[in-house]
Design a protein around this motif. Structure first.
Motif, PDB file in Angstrom:
ATOM      1  N   PHE A  60      -0.897   1.922  -6.737  1.00 59.41           N
ATOM      2  CA  PHE A  60       0.101   2.826  -7.318  1.00 59.41           C
ATOM      3  C   PHE A  60      -0.503   3.820  -8.296  1.00 59.41           C
ATOM      4  O   PHE A  60      -1.312   3.467  -9.145  1.00 59.41           O
ATOM      5  CB  PHE A  60       1.174   2.023  -8.074  1.00 59.41           C
ATOM      6  CG  PHE A  60       2.200   2.898  -8.742  1.00 59.41           C
ATOM      7  CD1 PHE A  60       3.349   3.290  -8.085  1.00 59.41           C
ATOM      8  CD2 PHE A  60       1.989   3.375 -10.038  1.00 59.41           C
ATOM      9  CE1 PHE A  60       4.279   4.119  -8.695  1.00 59.41           C
ATOM     10  CE2 PHE A  60       2.922   4.214 -10.658  1.00 59.41           C
ATOM     11  CZ  PHE A  60       4.067   4.581  -9.979  1.00 59.41           C
ATOM     12  N   SER A  89       0.831  -1.203   0.000  1.00 55.24           N
ATOM     13  CA  SER A  89       0.000   0.000   0.000  1.00 55.24           C
ATOM     14  C   SER A  89       0.867   1.255   0.000  1.00 55.24           C
ATOM     15  O   SER A  89       1.914   1.326   0.641  1.00 55.24           O
ATOM     16  CB  SER A  89      -0.959  -0.018   1.195  1.00 55.24           C
ATOM     17  OG  SER A  89      -0.520   0.836   2.218  1.00 55.24           O
ATOM     18  N   LYS A  90       0.401   2.257  -0.742  1.00 57.66           N
ATOM     19  CA  LYS A  90       1.181   3.491  -0.830  1.00 57.66           C
ATOM     20  C   LYS A  90       1.210   4.223   0.504  1.00 57.66           C
ATOM     21  O   LYS A  90       2.209   4.861   0.838  1.00 57.66           O
ATOM     22  CB  LYS A  90       0.650   4.394  -1.952  1.00 57.66           C
ATOM     23  CG  LYS A  90      -0.790   4.845  -1.801  1.00 57.66           C
ATOM     24  CD  LYS A  90      -1.286   5.517  -3.080  1.00 57.66           C
ATOM     25  CE  LYS A  90      -2.727   5.968  -2.940  1.00 57.66           C
ATOM     26  NZ  LYS A  90      -3.301   6.387  -4.234  1.00 57.66           N
ATOM     27  N   VAL A 148       3.004  -2.291  -5.438  1.00 57.14           N
ATOM     28  CA  VAL A 148       2.065  -1.388  -4.739  1.00 57.14           C
ATOM     29  C   VAL A 148       0.704  -1.454  -5.446  1.00 57.14           C
ATOM     30  O   VAL A 148       0.567  -1.074  -6.604  1.00 57.14           O
ATOM     31  CB  VAL A 148       2.606   0.063  -4.725  1.00 57.14           C
ATOM     32  CG1 VAL A 148       1.596   0.999  -4.077  1.00 57.14           C
ATOM     33  CG2 VAL A 148       3.947   0.124  -3.996  1.00 57.14           C
ATOM     34  N   VAL A 160       8.149  -0.786  -6.878  1.00 60.47           N
ATOM     35  CA  VAL A 160       6.877  -0.073  -7.047  1.00 60.47           C
ATOM     36  C   VAL A 160       5.814  -0.906  -7.762  1.00 60.47           C
ATOM     37  O   VAL A 160       4.632  -0.614  -7.653  1.00 60.47           O
ATOM     38  CB  VAL A 160       7.016   1.298  -7.760  1.00 60.47           C
ATOM     39  CG1 VAL A 160       7.559   2.336  -6.809  1.00 60.47           C
ATOM     40  CG2 VAL A 160       7.816   1.204  -9.031  1.00 60.47           C
ATOM     41  N   SER A 166       0.507   9.924  -6.858  1.00 54.30           N
ATOM     42  CA  SER A 166       0.300   9.694  -5.420  1.00 54.30           C
ATOM     43  C   SER A 166       1.431   8.900  -4.769  1.00 54.30           C
ATOM     44  O   SER A 166       1.483   8.807  -3.542  1.00 54.30           O
ATOM     45  CB  SER A 166      -1.037   8.977  -5.192  1.00 54.30           C
ATOM     46  OG  SER A 166      -0.979   7.661  -5.716  1.00 54.30           O
ATOM     47  N   VAL A 167       2.325   8.319  -5.560  1.00 55.46           N
ATOM     48  CA  VAL A 167       3.444   7.584  -4.970  1.00 55.46           C
ATOM     49  C   VAL A 167       4.774   8.281  -5.276  1.00 55.46           C
ATOM     50  O   VAL A 167       5.531   8.634  -4.373  1.00 55.46           O
ATOM     51  CB  VAL A 167       3.482   6.113  -5.468  1.00 55.46           C
ATOM     52  CG1 VAL A 167       4.744   5.404  -4.968  1.00 55.46           C
ATOM     53  CG2 VAL A 167       2.238   5.363  -5.011  1.00 55.46           C
ATOM     54  N   THR A 172      12.953   0.208  -3.472  1.00 56.46           N
ATOM     55  CA  THR A 172      11.526  -0.014  -3.709  1.00 56.46           C
ATOM     56  C   THR A 172      11.296  -1.087  -4.769  1.00 56.46           C
ATOM     57  O   THR A 172      12.174  -1.383  -5.590  1.00 56.46           O
ATOM     58  CB  THR A 172      10.864   1.293  -4.203  1.00 56.46           C
ATOM     59  OG1 THR A 172      11.566   1.753  -5.365  1.00 56.46           O
ATOM     60  CG2 THR A 172      10.885   2.371  -3.138  1.00 56.46           C
TER      61      THR A 172
END
Ligand code: 5IU
Length: 264
Positions: free
Chosen positions: A70, A42-43, A67, A64, A74-75, A62
């Protein structure tokens, strides 16, 4: 090689990679050789961990693509803001493995656009030198900021095929462009005594020996005394039931103590 690497401070002045020089500067200023690995879904959790652990790390690693919620806005945007707030570098552990033309597209395009925000990324040496050329071309095309590549010379997982001659040939490939290819993901110091490759080492944990899915853990001191410059720790710090701040301090202190001991 069993030659003791020089201090981070002296390497900060001499390393052929601008990104590596920037990394050493952060390590010296913050007195940390800890990279925290954030394999989270989760972000909100990702960004909360980055903000609370930021003071203790030189790099966050990371993935990514795991997520669930994502989005670039927002990330990536808040992550980049936090990297400035806490002075750390971002390492998207993408493990590129295709031909040069394709990895260039994967590095620059799609929903992640990794090259825009990730200071460090990594690649398998398997495809040969074109993979480095493709990623380097992508970096040059998109940004004037420092970018760096780590080749996967050794892995921490049980039964890894990246050993012996494969590892040696990976080191030889890195020599082709040391301004961009500044080091390795590896378990040991690699290269000749007069070369400076930054060694970042996953598979570090102080409490567990394995994870049931092939991961093998060594202690911080085993890694650093063997030539690791930066220890990468995930579940030892953010795993279920742990206190991430307390663990980050513990690993940061252990990593720095082992580094100081290695200098003597
Ligand atoms: N990772 C490894 N070993 C490797 C490579 C990458 O563990 O050889 I290359 C990644 C996988 C995970 C992190 O994202 O590093 C380690 O996490 P834990 O500390 O939770 O095992």
């Amino acid at each position: 090689s069993n030659i003791t690497p020089k201090s981070y401070e002296s390497r900060m002045a001499t390393h052929p990679s601008p990104l590596a020089r920037r990394l050493f500067k952060i390590m010296v200023e913050k007195q940390t050789n800890l990279c925290v690995s954030l394999d989270v879904y989760s972000k909100a959790e990702l960004l909360q961990l980055v903000d609370t652990l930021g003071p203790y790390v030189c790099v966050f690693k990371t993935h990514v693509d795991i997520v669930d919620d994502f989005s670039y806005e927002s990330v990536v945007e808040p992550l980049v803001a936090l990297s400035k707030k806490h002075n750390f570098l971002i390492f998207e552990d993408r493990k590129f493995a295709d031909i040069g033309s394709t990895v260039k597209s994967q590095y620059t395009s799609g929903i992640y656009k990794i090259v825009r925000w990730s200071h460090i990324t990594n690649a398998h040496a398997l495809p040969g030198p074109g993979i480095i050329d493709g990623l380097y071309a992508g970096a040059k095309e998109v940004t004037d900021d420092e970018r760096g590549l780590l080749l996967l010379a050794e892995m921490s997982s049980k039964g890894s095929l990246a050993t012996g001659e494969y590892t040696d040939k990976t080191v030889a490939l890195a020599r082709g462009n040391t301004e961009f290819t500044f080091g390795f993901i590896a378990q040991n110091r690699l290269g000749e005594p007069d070369e400076d490759f930054v060694i970042m080492t996953p598979g570090v944990g102080l409490d567990a020996k394995s994870d049931g899915l092939g991961q093998q853990y060594r202690t911080v001191d085993e890694a650093v005394s063997g030539g690791s410059d930066i220890v990468i720790v995930g579940r030892g710090i953010i795993g279920k039931g742990r206190d991430p701040i307390a663990e980050a301090k513990r690993y940061r202190d252990a990593g720095w103590a082992s580094y100081l001991a290695r200098l003597k």
